[in-house]
Write an enzyme that holds these catalytic residues in place. Structure first.
Site, PDB file in Angstrom:
ATOM      1  N   GLU A  40       0.937  -1.303   0.286  1.00 43.33           N
ATOM      2  CA  GLU A  40      -0.021   0.041  -0.225  1.00 43.33           C
ATOM      3  C   GLU A  40       1.312   1.085  -0.307  1.00 43.33           C
ATOM      4  O   GLU A  40       2.077   1.306   0.391  1.00 43.33           O
ATOM      5  CB  GLU A  40      -0.770   0.015   1.143  1.00 43.33           C
ATOM      6  CG  GLU A  40      -1.855   1.406   1.451  1.00 43.33           C
ATOM      7  CD  GLU A  40      -2.188   1.324   2.274  1.00 43.33           C
ATOM      8  OE1 GLU A  40      -3.252   0.245   3.376  1.00 43.33           O
ATOM      9  OE2 GLU A  40      -3.965   2.540   1.732  1.00 43.33           O
ATOM     10  N   ASN A  85     -12.423  -1.107  -1.402  1.00 45.92           N
ATOM     11  CA  ASN A  85     -11.944  -1.823  -0.011  1.00 45.92           C
ATOM     12  C   ASN A  85     -12.456  -1.137   1.237  1.00 45.92           C
ATOM     13  O   ASN A  85     -12.487  -0.210   1.547  1.00 45.92           O
ATOM     14  CB  ASN A  85     -10.207  -1.365   0.085  1.00 45.92           C
ATOM     15  CG  ASN A  85     -10.130  -1.675   0.939  1.00 45.92           C
ATOM     16  OD1 ASN A  85      -9.070  -2.502   1.871  1.00 45.92           O
ATOM     17  ND2 ASN A  85      -9.336  -0.497   2.556  1.00 45.92           N
ATOM     18  N   GLU A  86     -12.879  -1.926   2.302  1.00 49.65           N
ATOM     19  CA  GLU A  86     -13.480  -1.700   3.311  1.00 49.65           C
ATOM     20  C   GLU A  86     -13.993  -0.617   3.118  1.00 49.65           C
ATOM     21  O   GLU A  86     -14.473   0.241   3.634  1.00 49.65           O
ATOM     22  CB  GLU A  86     -12.002  -1.255   4.195  1.00 49.65           C
ATOM     23  CG  GLU A  86     -11.102  -2.366   5.007  1.00 49.65           C
ATOM     24  CD  GLU A  86     -10.118  -1.858   5.990  1.00 49.65           C
ATOM     25  OE1 GLU A  86     -10.444  -1.287   6.362  1.00 49.65           O
ATOM     26  OE2 GLU A  86      -9.340  -3.156   6.445  1.00 49.65           O
ATOM     27  N   TYR A 140      -6.927  -8.961  11.554  1.00 51.00           N
ATOM     28  CA  TYR A 140      -5.600  -8.490  12.568  1.00 51.00           C
ATOM     29  C   TYR A 140      -5.624  -9.324  13.714  1.00 51.00           C
ATOM     30  O   TYR A 140      -6.426  -9.397  14.254  1.00 51.00           O
ATOM     31  CB  TYR A 140      -5.731  -7.339  12.039  1.00 51.00           C
ATOM     32  CG  TYR A 140      -5.224  -5.981  11.159  1.00 51.00           C
ATOM     33  CD1 TYR A 140      -3.700  -6.550  10.674  1.00 51.00           C
ATOM     34  CD2 TYR A 140      -5.936  -5.930  10.304  1.00 51.00           C
ATOM     35  CE1 TYR A 140      -4.208  -6.038   8.984  1.00 51.00           C
ATOM     36  CE2 TYR A 140      -6.039  -5.271   9.020  1.00 51.00           C
ATOM     37  CZ  TYR A 140      -4.808  -4.699   8.539  1.00 51.00           C
ATOM     38  OH  TYR A 140      -4.396  -4.783   7.043  1.00 51.00           O
ATOM     39  N   GLU A 187      -5.868  -9.717   4.053  1.00 53.25           N
ATOM     40  CA  GLU A 187      -5.244  -8.201   4.880  1.00 53.25           C
ATOM     41  C   GLU A 187      -5.090  -9.241   5.849  1.00 53.25           C
ATOM     42  O   GLU A 187      -6.807  -9.117   7.041  1.00 53.25           O
ATOM     43  CB  GLU A 187      -6.017  -7.138   4.869  1.00 53.25           C
ATOM     44  CG  GLU A 187      -6.045  -5.799   3.869  1.00 53.25           C
ATOM     45  CD  GLU A 187      -6.098  -4.901   4.170  1.00 53.25           C
ATOM     46  OE1 GLU A 187      -6.245  -4.149   5.640  1.00 53.25           O
ATOM     47  OE2 GLU A 187      -6.223  -4.044   3.354  1.00 53.25           O
ATOM     48  N   GLN A 241       2.108  -6.028   5.934  1.00 54.86           N
ATOM     49  CA  GLN A 241       1.898  -5.781   4.667  1.00 54.86           C
ATOM     50  C   GLN A 241       3.539  -5.726   4.292  1.00 54.86           C
ATOM     51  O   GLN A 241       4.410  -6.330   4.582  1.00 54.86           O
ATOM     52  CB  GLN A 241       2.251  -4.069   4.203  1.00 54.86           C
ATOM     53  CG  GLN A 241       0.753  -3.528   4.394  1.00 54.86           C
ATOM     54  CD  GLN A 241      -0.017  -1.777   3.907  1.00 54.86           C
ATOM     55  OE1 GLN A 241       0.894  -1.937   2.840  1.00 54.86           O
ATOM     56  NE2 GLN A 241      -1.038  -1.440   4.213  1.00 54.86           N
TER      57      GLN A 241
HETATM   58  O1  AHR Z   1      -3.053  -2.422   6.164  1.00 54.70           O
HETATM   59  C1  AHR Z   1      -3.939  -1.157   6.997  1.00 54.70           C
HETATM   60  C2  AHR Z   1      -4.487  -0.396   6.549  1.00 54.70           C
HETATM   61  O2  AHR Z   1      -5.551  -1.174   7.168  1.00 54.70           O
HETATM   62  C3  AHR Z   1      -5.668  -0.870   5.841  1.00 54.70           C
HETATM   63  O3  AHR Z   1      -5.650  -0.591   4.418  1.00 54.70           O
HETATM   64  C4  AHR Z   1      -6.578  -0.730   5.367  1.00 54.70           C
HETATM   65  O4  AHR Z   1      -7.950  -1.955   4.754  1.00 54.70           O
HETATM   66  C5  AHR Z   1      -7.063  -1.482   6.989  1.00 54.70           C
HETATM   67  O5  AHR Z   1      -7.633  -0.624   7.689  1.00 54.70           O
END
Ligand code: AHR
Length: 530
Positions: free
Chosen positions: A47, A194-195, A261, A317, A366
């Site tokens: 990103e 995205n999101e 996450y 992600e 990432q």
């Molecule tokens: O990976 C960091 C961020 O986490 C990304 O930009 C977003 O899609 C997510 O909230």
């Protein structure tokens, strides 16, 4: 003292069938082969965030740092060794603020931008569509483009697809040729937003479904190029999002994403990447492993609407999210990476292998300098680079790409970790315990007919000897490597780049077809068995 403050938060549950002195008895079912492990599970995410692109992948042709046409040479070479199957770009949240036309044409004419999501950093747009797609060609990986739904237009997105993939005499193909690229690129994976529930437009699932349908209508397949259309999916436990998209978008999409996450909550401190206690250590592993239950629940919704598995669940992600390293730029998400992170990587990959029939792709967040990265580069621009423990897991696991999943029975002791320990928003309501097995393993039959076997022992102090019976396979030889360190908080830095690196593993023995492996505490072992 800490335990007293928080109450008793960790309890050891003995679920093993063997006593401490005996070897653990496990079975690899080579006679019950499952699905082929999609190599896209080993995907990466890049990103425009902090120094992932600028200073990480890209330094520009005029940099003092050795580069190949502007790509950092040392980073490029290290990534090549990972056999990356797919790379996602340009976001993340950045994608819904990105206007691709600003990133094409002569570099000195490209307007700069303010990165609104990530620290307000000014970027010069020198890394754009050509630079990303050419990098993917050089790495021999599939590009995965995230399109802008939040602040972009249908026309802008449709033109981007035409620019990248049309070989005809079309306006966008002519523009691409003017900018120095004659042949269209092959672009398969295309994310429509995205999101969308958050930084991608704060939409409801019903509204986003309609947006998807509208944008998707105008994304025309050009020539022989076929887009694999990916809807912006749920975060973690938002099962309703998946349900509504499955109902309203259905097979107009080929994939739906999921973000998960290993993070202790979105408000306030998330904990240091390298300074943590025993409770925080096991909590992180329990949280990471909960992805299995999360996948199962999203999968169950998908199975109902799509029993033939035609729509992929793409965990595009995932990974650890800790506090930023002290002294680094706020909003750049630059974090260190310890042996604990390597375990999160190994355990998560093991889960993805198991659900490979539905999980068609995963992209760790990432690739360089951001969150759970493969590589860290020196933020002072001195040109130093270091490979993280997570990088080493990805490298050790490369034989799993395209191998055929083999089920394993592996009894293990399990630690129960309190969910409420970090007062996570979602789980605080239903406080309870997450299981964290001390031993985990994954096996697969590789394309050359051998077996790849990965074993993780996350115990802080207990070595384990495991006897593997391999049903349906005559094993004669086992060789491999181990990733371990003195402490689970150990990490590599620019002064000490080899604290956590793989070494030759010598504790695997074969006798009468039984593979006995002594797996030390705090280690990941990957074996090739043939
Ligand atoms: O990976 C960091 C961020 O986490 C990304 O930009 C977003 O899609 C997510 O909230």
């Amino acid at each position: 003292m800490k335990k007293i403050l928080f109450g008793i938060i960790i309890a050891l549950t003995m679920t093993t069938t063997a006593s401490a002195a005996e070897n653990v008895k496990a079975t690899i079912h080579a006679d019950k082969a499952g699905a082929k492990i999609n190599r896209e599970i080993y995907g990466q995410f890049s990103e425009h965030l902090g120094s992932c692109i600028y200073g990480g992948l890209w330094v520009g042709e005029n940099s003092q740092i050795p580069n190949i046409q502007g790509y950092r040479k040392d980073v490029f070479e290290a990534l090549k060794a990972l056999k990356i199957p797919v790379m996602r770009w340009p976001g993340g949240c950045f994608a819904d603020d990105y206007h691709w036309m600003d990133g094409i044409g002569p570099k000195d004419k490209r307007p700069s931008l303010r990165n609104n999501n990530w620290g307000g950093t000014i970027e010069d747009n020198s890394f754009g569509t050509h630079e990303f797609l050419n990098l993917c060609e050089m790495l021999d990986c599939e590009p995965y483009i995230s399109g802008n739904v939040g602040s972009g237009t249908v026309k802008e997105m449709a033109q981007w697809v035409e620019y990248m993939t049309s070989d005809g005499d079309t306006p966008m193909a002519r523009l691409r040729r003017q900018n120095g690229r004659d042949k269209a690129w092959k672009v398969k994976y295309f994310g429509i937003g995205n999101e969308a529930w958050g930084c991608g437009g704060n939409m409801t699932p019903e509204y986003y479904s309609d947006e998807f349908r509208k944008f998707n209508t105008y994304l025309r397949d050009q020539g022989k190029n076929r887009l694999y259309r990916i809807a912006s999916g749920a975060s973690d436990y938002d099962y309703n999002w998946t349900k509504v998209l499955m109902e309203n978008i259905g097979n107009r999409m080929q994939g739906i994403s999921l973000h998960y996450y290993t993070c202790s909550g979105w408000d306030g401190p998330k904990g240091s990447a390298t300074k943590f206690d025993t409770d925080q250590y096991y909590w992180a592993l329990g949280k990471c492993l909960e992805i299995e239950e999360v996948i199962q629940k999203h999968k169950a919704i998908m199975d109902e609407k799509d029993p033939k598995n035609q729509i992929g669940l793409l965990v595009d992600e995932w990974g650890t999210w800790w506090d930023e390293e002290p002294g680094t730029i706020s909003g750049h998400l630059y974090q260190q990476n310890a042996l604990r992170d390597a375990f999160v990587a190994a355990l998560s990959l093991n889960v993805f292998h198991k659900y490979t029939d539905r999980v068609k792709m995963a992209n760790i967040a990432q690739v360089v300098n951001v969150l759970q990265s493969m590589i860290l580069t020196d933020q002072e621009g001195t040109g130093h680079m270091v490979l993280t423990p997570t990088y080493h897991v990805f490298e050790m696991y490369t034989p799993f790409q395209e191998a055929t999943y083999l089920p394993i029975d592996l009894p293990t002791e399990t630690i129960q970790v309190s969910k409420a320990y970090f007062k996570e928003k979602e789980e605080a309501k239903d406080a309870g315990y997450r299981p964290c097995p001390l031993l985990s393993a994954s096996a697969a039959k590789t394309t050359d007919g051998s077996i790849v076997l990965a074993i993780t022992n996350v115990s802080l102090d207990k070595d384990q000897t495991i006897d593997f019976n391999i049903d349906g396979y005559q094993a004669k030889q086992a060789t491999g490597r181990i990733l371990t360190a003195i402490n689970v908080a150990d990490f590599n830095d620019f002064q000490h780049p080899n604290v956590v690196v793989p070494t030759v593993f010598k504790d695997a023995k074969l006798k009468k077809g039984v593979l006995t492996v002594k797996v030390p505490a705090k280690s990941v072992v990957v074996l090739n068995v043939k």
